[in-house]
Design a protein around this motif. Structure first.
Motif, PDB file in Angstrom:
ATOM      1  N   ALA A  47       0.832  -1.210   0.000  1.00 42.93           N
ATOM      2  CA  ALA A  47       0.000   0.000   0.000  1.00 42.93           C
ATOM      3  C   ALA A  47       0.864   1.256   0.000  1.00 42.93           C
ATOM      4  N   GLY A  48       1.926   1.250   0.788  1.00 47.00           N
ATOM      5  CA  GLY A  48       2.825   2.401   0.833  1.00 47.00           C
ATOM      6  C   GLY A  48       3.520   2.638  -0.493  1.00 47.00           C
ATOM      7  N   SER A  49       3.881   1.575  -1.177  1.00 47.52           N
ATOM      8  CA  SER A  49       4.500   1.716  -2.497  1.00 47.52           C
ATOM      9  C   SER A  49       3.529   2.360  -3.479  1.00 47.52           C
ATOM     10  N   PHE A  50       2.267   1.938  -3.427  1.00 47.62           N
ATOM     11  CA  PHE A  50       1.250   2.557  -4.281  1.00 47.62           C
ATOM     12  C   PHE A  50       1.122   4.046  -3.949  1.00 47.62           C
ATOM     13  N   LEU A  51       0.993   4.357  -2.665  1.00 43.64           N
ATOM     14  CA  LEU A  51       0.826   5.757  -2.261  1.00 43.64           C
ATOM     15  C   LEU A  51       2.011   6.620  -2.678  1.00 43.64           C
ATOM     16  N   PHE A 103       9.959 -17.308   3.695  1.00 47.71           N
ATOM     17  CA  PHE A 103      11.033 -16.338   3.491  1.00 47.71           C
ATOM     18  C   PHE A 103      11.094 -15.909   2.026  1.00 47.71           C
ATOM     19  N   SER A 104      11.119 -16.879   1.131  1.00 47.44           N
ATOM     20  CA  SER A 104      11.197 -16.582  -0.304  1.00 47.44           C
ATOM     21  C   SER A 104       9.951 -15.857  -0.795  1.00 47.44           C
ATOM     22  N   LEU A 105       8.793 -16.352  -0.377  1.00 47.63           N
ATOM     23  CA  LEU A 105       7.532 -15.731  -0.782  1.00 47.63           C
ATOM     24  C   LEU A 105       7.450 -14.289  -0.285  1.00 47.63           C
ATOM     25  N   TYR A 106       7.821 -14.077   0.951  1.00 45.65           N
ATOM     26  CA  TYR A 106       7.751 -12.749   1.561  1.00 45.65           C
ATOM     27  C   TYR A 106       8.686 -11.764   0.866  1.00 45.65           C
ATOM     28  N   LEU A 107       9.950 -12.133   0.700  1.00 48.35           N
ATOM     29  CA  LEU A 107      10.903 -11.218   0.082  1.00 48.35           C
ATOM     30  C   LEU A 107      10.567 -10.954  -1.382  1.00 48.35           C
ATOM     31  N   ALA A 108      10.362 -12.007  -2.156  1.00 48.38           N
ATOM     32  CA  ALA A 108      10.066 -11.827  -3.582  1.00 48.38           C
ATOM     33  C   ALA A 108       8.710 -11.152  -3.782  1.00 48.38           C
ATOM     34  N   GLY A 109       7.712 -11.574  -3.018  1.00 47.78           N
ATOM     35  CA  GLY A 109       6.384 -10.981  -3.143  1.00 47.78           C
ATOM     36  C   GLY A 109       6.369  -9.507  -2.786  1.00 47.78           C
ATOM     37  N   SER A 110       7.123  -9.132  -1.775  1.00 49.73           N
ATOM     38  CA  SER A 110       7.186  -7.720  -1.382  1.00 49.73           C
ATOM     39  C   SER A 110       7.856  -6.879  -2.459  1.00 49.73           C
ATOM     40  N   ILE A 111       8.918  -7.388  -3.030  1.00 50.83           N
ATOM     41  CA  ILE A 111       9.636  -6.630  -4.060  1.00 50.83           C
ATOM     42  C   ILE A 111       8.794  -6.513  -5.326  1.00 50.83           C
ATOM     43  N   VAL A 112       8.304  -7.634  -5.822  1.00 50.19           N
ATOM     44  CA  VAL A 112       7.500  -7.607  -7.051  1.00 50.19           C
ATOM     45  C   VAL A 112       6.199  -6.844  -6.810  1.00 50.19           C
ATOM     46  N   GLY A 113       5.516  -7.164  -5.722  1.00 51.01           N
ATOM     47  CA  GLY A 113       4.267  -6.470  -5.405  1.00 51.01           C
ATOM     48  C   GLY A 113       4.477  -4.982  -5.199  1.00 51.01           C
ATOM     49  N   GLY A 114       5.587  -4.615  -4.571  1.00 50.20           N
ATOM     50  CA  GLY A 114       5.894  -3.205  -4.356  1.00 50.20           C
ATOM     51  C   GLY A 114       6.090  -2.457  -5.663  1.00 50.20           C
ATOM     52  N   PHE A 115       6.841  -3.049  -6.585  1.00 50.14           N
ATOM     53  CA  PHE A 115       7.037  -2.402  -7.886  1.00 50.14           C
ATOM     54  C   PHE A 115       5.731  -2.308  -8.665  1.00 50.14           C
ATOM     55  N   VAL A 116       4.946  -3.371  -8.640  1.00 46.15           N
ATOM     56  CA  VAL A 116       3.654  -3.343  -9.336  1.00 46.15           C
ATOM     57  C   VAL A 116       2.764  -2.258  -8.731  1.00 46.15           C
ATOM     58  N   ALA A 117       2.720  -2.188  -7.408  1.00 51.08           N
ATOM     59  CA  ALA A 117       1.897  -1.170  -6.744  1.00 51.08           C
ATOM     60  C   ALA A 117       2.414   0.237  -7.042  1.00 51.08           C
ATOM     61  N   ILE A 122       1.505   5.307 -10.124  1.00 48.66           N
ATOM     62  CA  ILE A 122       1.901   6.292 -11.138  1.00 48.66           C
ATOM     63  C   ILE A 122       0.856   6.353 -12.245  1.00 48.66           C
ATOM     64  N   ILE A 123       0.418   5.197 -12.713  1.00 47.20           N
ATOM     65  CA  ILE A 123      -0.590   5.146 -13.781  1.00 47.20           C
ATOM     66  C   ILE A 123      -1.917   5.726 -13.288  1.00 47.20           C
ATOM     67  N   ALA A 124      -2.282   5.407 -12.052  1.00 49.38           N
ATOM     68  CA  ALA A 124      -3.542   5.923 -11.501  1.00 49.38           C
ATOM     69  C   ALA A 124      -3.524   7.442 -11.376  1.00 49.38           C
ATOM     70  N   ALA A 125      -2.349   8.026 -11.210  1.00 45.11           N
ATOM     71  CA  ALA A 125      -2.239   9.486 -11.087  1.00 45.11           C
ATOM     72  C   ALA A 125      -2.245  10.189 -12.437  1.00 45.11           C
ATOM     73  N   LYS A 126      -2.025   9.465 -13.512  1.00 44.64           N
ATOM     74  CA  LYS A 126      -1.924  10.076 -14.849  1.00 44.64           C
ATOM     75  C   LYS A 126      -3.130  10.924 -15.243  1.00 44.64           C
ATOM     76  N   PRO A 127      -4.368  10.527 -14.925  1.00 46.18           N
ATOM     77  CA  PRO A 127      -5.489  11.391 -15.325  1.00 46.18           C
ATOM     78  C   PRO A 127      -5.411  12.812 -14.757  1.00 46.18           C
TER      79      PRO A 127
END
Length: 129
Positions: A47-51, A103-117, A122-127
């Motif tokens: 959520a913080g990455s999205f914000l 451990f693997s799920l948490y680290l990888a999921g946080s990184i990938v999910g963070g970038f996606v968010a 950024i895309i949501a702010a474009k309008p």
């Protein structure tokens, strides 16, 4: 207002206080339901990455988010809300405890999910930009 103006420090501090309290409330909300996997920290980081992505894009591309609001919201609130140090500690704890799948799920999921968010923000702010 310059970044070293006394009001800047107050804006960052007030935002950080509110972000930290919000992060604590999320932890309380997840605490009974998250044995084994640190869902609260994971959720806060996504959520913080999205914000951060959303607010930073608005601050750079528009006048919707003023420099003062950016200090309060991005540096202060999001800085207090997101928990990278907790993320690292909880990841190390999972590894130490032999929970290599989590451990693997948490680290990888946080990184990938963070970038996606982040990019979704950024895309949501474009309008508005």
């Amino acid at each position: 207002m310059s970044i070293n103006h006394p009001l800047s420090v107050l804006l960052v501090g007030a935002g950080g206080f509110l972000g930290t309290v919000a992060r604590y409330l999320v932890a309380l909300a997840f605490s009974p339901a998250s044995p084994g996997f640190p869902f609260a920290t994971f959720s806060v980081n996504i959520a913080g990455s999205f914000l951060i992505g959303f607010l930073s894009e608005l601050a750079v591309s528009t006048t919707i988010v003023s420099p003062e609001a950016r200090l309060f919201l991005v540096t202060g609130f999001c800085g207090g809300f997101t928990t990278f140090s907790s993320y690292m500690f909880e990841g190390a704890t999972l590894a130490r405890d032999g929970e290599l799948f989590y451990f693997s799920l948490y680290l990888a999921g946080s990184i990938v999910g963070g970038f996606v968010a982040l990019y979704t923000g950024i895309i949501a702010a474009k309008p508005w930009s």
